[in-house]
Write an enzyme that holds these catalytic residues in place. Sequence first.
Site, mmCIF file in Angstrom:
data_model
loop_
_atom_site.group_PDB
_atom_site.id
_atom_site.type_symbol
_atom_site.label_atom_id
_atom_site.label_comp_id
_atom_site.label_asym_id
_atom_site.label_seq_id
_atom_site.Cartn_x
_atom_site.Cartn_y
_atom_site.Cartn_z
ATOM 1 N NE ARG A 1 -110.948 47.625 -14.761
ATOM 2 C CZ ARG A 1 -111.491 46.594 -15.401
ATOM 3 N NH1 ARG A 1 -112.788 46.354 -15.284
ATOM 4 N NH2 ARG A 1 -110.754 45.811 -16.149
ATOM 5 C CE LYS B 1 -103.613 44.992 -19.459
ATOM 6 N NZ LYS B 1 -104.900 45.676 -19.688
ATOM 7 N NE ARG C 1 -113.165 40.993 -18.739
ATOM 8 C CZ ARG C 1 -112.077 41.712 -18.539
ATOM 9 N NH1 ARG C 1 -110.970 41.433 -19.191
ATOM 10 N NH2 ARG C 1 -112.090 42.724 -17.705
ATOM 11 N NE ARG D 1 -111.444 41.537 -14.101
ATOM 12 C CZ ARG D 1 -110.427 42.047 -14.783
ATOM 13 N NH1 ARG D 1 -109.794 41.287 -15.680
ATOM 14 N NH2 ARG D 1 -110.024 43.273 -14.583
ATOM 15 N NE ARG E 1 -103.105 48.251 -13.957
ATOM 16 C CZ ARG E 1 -103.623 47.098 -14.397
ATOM 17 N NH1 ARG E 1 -102.952 45.987 -14.340
ATOM 18 N NH2 ARG E 1 -104.832 47.102 -14.906
#
Length: 222
Positions: free
Chosen positions: A172, A13, A127, A161, A88
Amino acid sequence: MNLIFLGPPGAGKGTQAKRLQDRFGIVQISTGDMLRAEVTAGSKVGLQAKAVMEAGQLVSDEILIRMLGNRIERSDCLTGFILDGFPRTEPQAEALDALLAGRGLKLDAVIELKVDAPALVERIAGRFTCAKCGAGYHDSFNQPKVADTCDVCGGHAFIRRADDKRETVAARLAAYERQTAPILPHYAAAGLLHSVDGMAGMDEVTAEIMAVLDNVPVGVEA
Ligand code: AP5
Ligand code: MG
């Protein structure tokens, strides 16, 4: 043009929203980035959100609806926006409808990025971003061209993160399936939902989104 990007954690996204932001001159609104900024600032909202985010759960609708409502008032939204990470939940989707209707705005499209769960885990666990400019990288798919040096700004510090640990990713993904996926029919019923294969390479995904948007009538008042 007013867009929503929907999809599970790691679906791309943010990556795709940044690309479209540059192409169309519309602003990316990432509620995750906004919450992380609140956590870094140590604000009241940040203090409320920190532990919830690190556990891979969703922050309360009340906080998110207020935050998004304030953000959408800002003048940089006048030319259009891409919502990345909002709505969400069903209450958030309903609040967004009311917020847009109250301002005479409409959504032009909702883009769902579809990616398999094992690929999501790999994407998220690898990431990292430049601490200075925020450019995104990945241990396997997208290393800086020169080791430990950001391609964009030349910075040498990188961050990961707090919620990108493998064990948190499962929570998640579960939150997405339980609370976010149920809002897809809301947008399908409105004729706004377009599903895109997010497993393809980044450039192919961008091309597929552009093809969808080429066929979407934009700028029609609500
Ligand atoms: P948020 O920041 O929104 O995180 P997320 O939805 O979990 O999604 P990510 O940012 O992890 O993934 P992405 O889809 O942006 O993928 P990206 O482009 O980075 O939310 C974080 C937390 O904040 C939530 O868990 C919740 O606690 C809270 N929150 C936020 N909004 C909320 C709301 N509305 N209500 C309640 N709580 C809220 O890509 C991922 C990686 O894959 C990158 O390394 C990238 O380089 C790579 N990649 C991207 N595309 C491709 C591709 N096509 N092929 C290969 N690799 C790719
Ligand atoms: Mg993101």
